[in-house]
Design a protein around this motif. Structure first.
Motif, mmCIF file in Angstrom:
data_model
loop_
_atom_site.group_PDB
_atom_site.id
_atom_site.type_symbol
_atom_site.label_atom_id
_atom_site.label_comp_id
_atom_site.label_asym_id
_atom_site.label_seq_id
_atom_site.Cartn_x
_atom_site.Cartn_y
_atom_site.Cartn_z
ATOM 1 N N ASN A 1 0.832 -1.200 0.000
ATOM 2 C CA ASN A 1 0.000 0.000 0.000
ATOM 3 C C ASN A 1 0.870 1.254 0.000
ATOM 4 O OD1 ASN A 1 -2.465 -1.423 0.105
ATOM 5 N ND2 ASN A 1 -2.098 -1.837 2.258
ATOM 6 N N ALA A 2 1.990 1.208 -0.725
ATOM 7 C CA ALA A 2 2.964 2.289 -0.699
ATOM 8 C C ALA A 2 2.553 3.499 -1.541
ATOM 9 C CB ALA A 2 4.322 1.772 -1.168
ATOM 10 N N VAL A 3 1.327 3.530 -2.053
ATOM 11 C CA VAL A 3 0.882 4.658 -2.862
ATOM 12 C C VAL A 3 0.592 5.851 -1.950
ATOM 13 C CG1 VAL A 3 -0.862 5.477 -4.490
ATOM 14 C CG2 VAL A 3 -0.144 3.091 -4.537
ATOM 15 N N ARG A 4 1.126 6.990 -2.351
ATOM 16 C CA ARG A 4 0.829 8.232 -1.644
ATOM 17 C C ARG A 4 0.049 9.104 -2.616
ATOM 18 N NH1 ARG A 4 4.060 6.119 1.425
ATOM 19 N NH2 ARG A 4 5.831 6.529 2.642
ATOM 20 N N SER A 5 -0.741 10.040 -2.081
ATOM 21 C CA SER A 5 -1.547 10.876 -2.964
ATOM 22 C C SER A 5 -1.807 12.229 -2.338
ATOM 23 C CB SER A 5 -2.877 10.182 -3.286
ATOM 24 O OG SER A 5 -3.629 9.999 -2.099
ATOM 25 N N GLY A 6 -2.324 13.134 -3.142
ATOM 26 C CA GLY A 6 -2.644 14.459 -2.655
ATOM 27 C C GLY A 6 -3.228 15.317 -3.758
ATOM 28 N N VAL A 7 -3.434 16.582 -3.438
ATOM 29 C CA VAL A 7 -3.930 17.564 -4.395
ATOM 30 C C VAL A 7 -2.940 18.721 -4.377
ATOM 31 C CG1 VAL A 7 -5.819 19.142 -4.976
ATOM 32 C CG2 VAL A 7 -6.326 16.903 -3.993
ATOM 33 N N VAL B 1 -3.201 25.668 -12.216
ATOM 34 C CA VAL B 1 -4.016 24.510 -12.560
ATOM 35 C C VAL B 1 -3.895 23.477 -11.441
ATOM 36 C CG1 VAL B 1 -4.327 22.640 -14.213
ATOM 37 C CG2 VAL B 1 -3.671 24.911 -15.019
ATOM 38 N N ALA B 2 -5.035 23.058 -10.891
ATOM 39 C CA ALA B 2 -5.035 22.053 -9.832
ATOM 40 C C ALA B 2 -4.962 20.661 -10.438
ATOM 41 C CB ALA B 2 -6.300 22.189 -8.988
ATOM 42 N N TYR B 3 -4.384 19.738 -9.689
ATOM 43 C CA TYR B 3 -4.328 18.344 -10.116
ATOM 44 C C TYR B 3 -4.279 17.434 -8.895
ATOM 45 C CZ TYR B 3 0.716 18.854 -9.249
ATOM 46 O OH TYR B 3 1.926 19.100 -8.681
ATOM 47 N N LYS B 4 -4.664 16.187 -9.094
ATOM 48 C CA LYS B 4 -4.502 15.149 -8.079
ATOM 49 C C LYS B 4 -3.241 14.390 -8.438
ATOM 50 C CE LYS B 4 -9.389 14.535 -7.113
ATOM 51 N NZ LYS B 4 -10.521 13.589 -6.978
ATOM 52 N N TRP B 5 -2.453 14.009 -7.423
ATOM 53 C CA TRP B 5 -1.230 13.274 -7.688
ATOM 54 C C TRP B 5 -1.195 11.980 -6.879
ATOM 55 C CZ3 TRP B 5 1.933 12.254 -3.576
ATOM 56 C CH2 TRP B 5 1.829 13.091 -2.453
ATOM 57 N N PHE B 6 -0.513 11.014 -7.449
ATOM 58 C CA PHE B 6 -0.335 9.701 -6.836
ATOM 59 C C PHE B 6 1.113 9.296 -7.090
ATOM 60 C CE2 PHE B 6 -4.635 10.313 -8.087
ATOM 61 C CZ PHE B 6 -5.387 9.859 -7.010
ATOM 62 N N SER B 7 1.786 8.775 -6.063
ATOM 63 C CA SER B 7 3.181 8.367 -6.256
ATOM 64 C C SER B 7 3.404 6.993 -5.652
ATOM 65 C CB SER B 7 4.140 9.391 -5.646
ATOM 66 O OG SER B 7 4.025 9.406 -4.235
ATOM 67 N N TRP B 8 4.377 6.303 -6.224
ATOM 68 C CA TRP B 8 4.717 4.950 -5.800
ATOM 69 C C TRP B 8 6.156 4.927 -5.340
ATOM 70 C CZ3 TRP B 8 1.408 6.334 -9.490
ATOM 71 C CH2 TRP B 8 0.156 5.727 -9.508
ATOM 72 N N GLY B 9 6.444 4.107 -4.341
ATOM 73 C CA GLY B 9 7.825 3.901 -3.903
ATOM 74 C C GLY B 9 8.536 3.006 -4.900
ATOM 75 N N ASP B 10 9.408 2.159 -4.413
ATOM 76 C CA ASP B 10 10.158 1.252 -5.265
ATOM 77 C C ASP B 10 9.292 0.055 -5.642
ATOM 78 O OD1 ASP B 10 13.153 1.793 -3.319
ATOM 79 O OD2 ASP B 10 12.357 2.918 -5.008
ATOM 80 N N LEU B 11 9.129 -0.191 -6.938
ATOM 81 C CA LEU B 11 8.330 -1.301 -7.440
ATOM 82 C C LEU B 11 9.218 -2.241 -8.237
ATOM 83 C CD1 LEU B 11 5.219 0.653 -8.785
ATOM 84 C CD2 LEU B 11 5.584 -0.280 -6.492
#
Length: 155
Positions: free
Chosen positions: A35-41, A52-62
């Motif tokens: 569950n290493a996904v992080r997110s935000g706005v 410009v607003a956006y939603k972001w999602f990031s992953w650790g080491d895969l």
């Protein structure tokens, strides 16, 4: 060379060829926590335009097979455009590996809303790291409801 050694080498060669040819579409495995996904706005300034607003999602080491991804970062914009960037590499390849990533956008209950096209890294050779960015689109009507994203990757 004994028949047993030849058979062992044949099995190893067949295994290497199959590993290079088979593409398994699975959620990319995170090194420490699935569950290493992080997110935000967030928002960004674009020259000559309003922020410009956006939603972001990031992953650790895969990791998928011999391939790795680090620093995976997905931006979803309300207009239905997206940008994905990452660093990828492979530990071993006979013919060049490619990291294939697609994203399943989900609501807060985990229900799938939309699955993107597949985005491919440059062809990767052992020990050379590639920083790359892909631009794409998704169905903009799901922007507000999108709360989670699963990255489905293969190599």
């Amino acid at each position: 060379m004994t028949a047993l050694r030849r058979a062992g080498r044949l099995v190893a060669t067949i295994g290497a060829v199959l590993a290079a040819v088979l593409v398994l579409h699975t959620p990319a495995w995170a090194g420490t926590d699935s569950n290493a996904v992080r997110s935000g706005v967030a928002s960004e300034a674009r020259p000559g335009l309003a922020d410009v607003a956006y939603k972001w999602f990031s992953w650790g080491d895969l990791k998928v097979g011999d391939c790795h991804q680090t620093g995976g970062y997905l931006r979803l914009y309300a207009d239905g455009t997206l940008t994905f960037s990452a660093r990828t590499w492979t530990d071993f390849t006979l013919s060049g590996d490619v990291w294939h990533a697609r994203f399943e956008l989900k609501n807060s209950a985990g229900q799938g809303l939309f699955t993107t096209s597949t985005y491919d890294s440059p062809t990767m050779w052992a020990s050379k790291k590639h920083d790359w960015t892909a631009n794409g689109t998704y169905e903009p009507s799901v922007y507000d409801a999108t709360a989670k994203v699963t990255q489905w990757a293969s190599c």
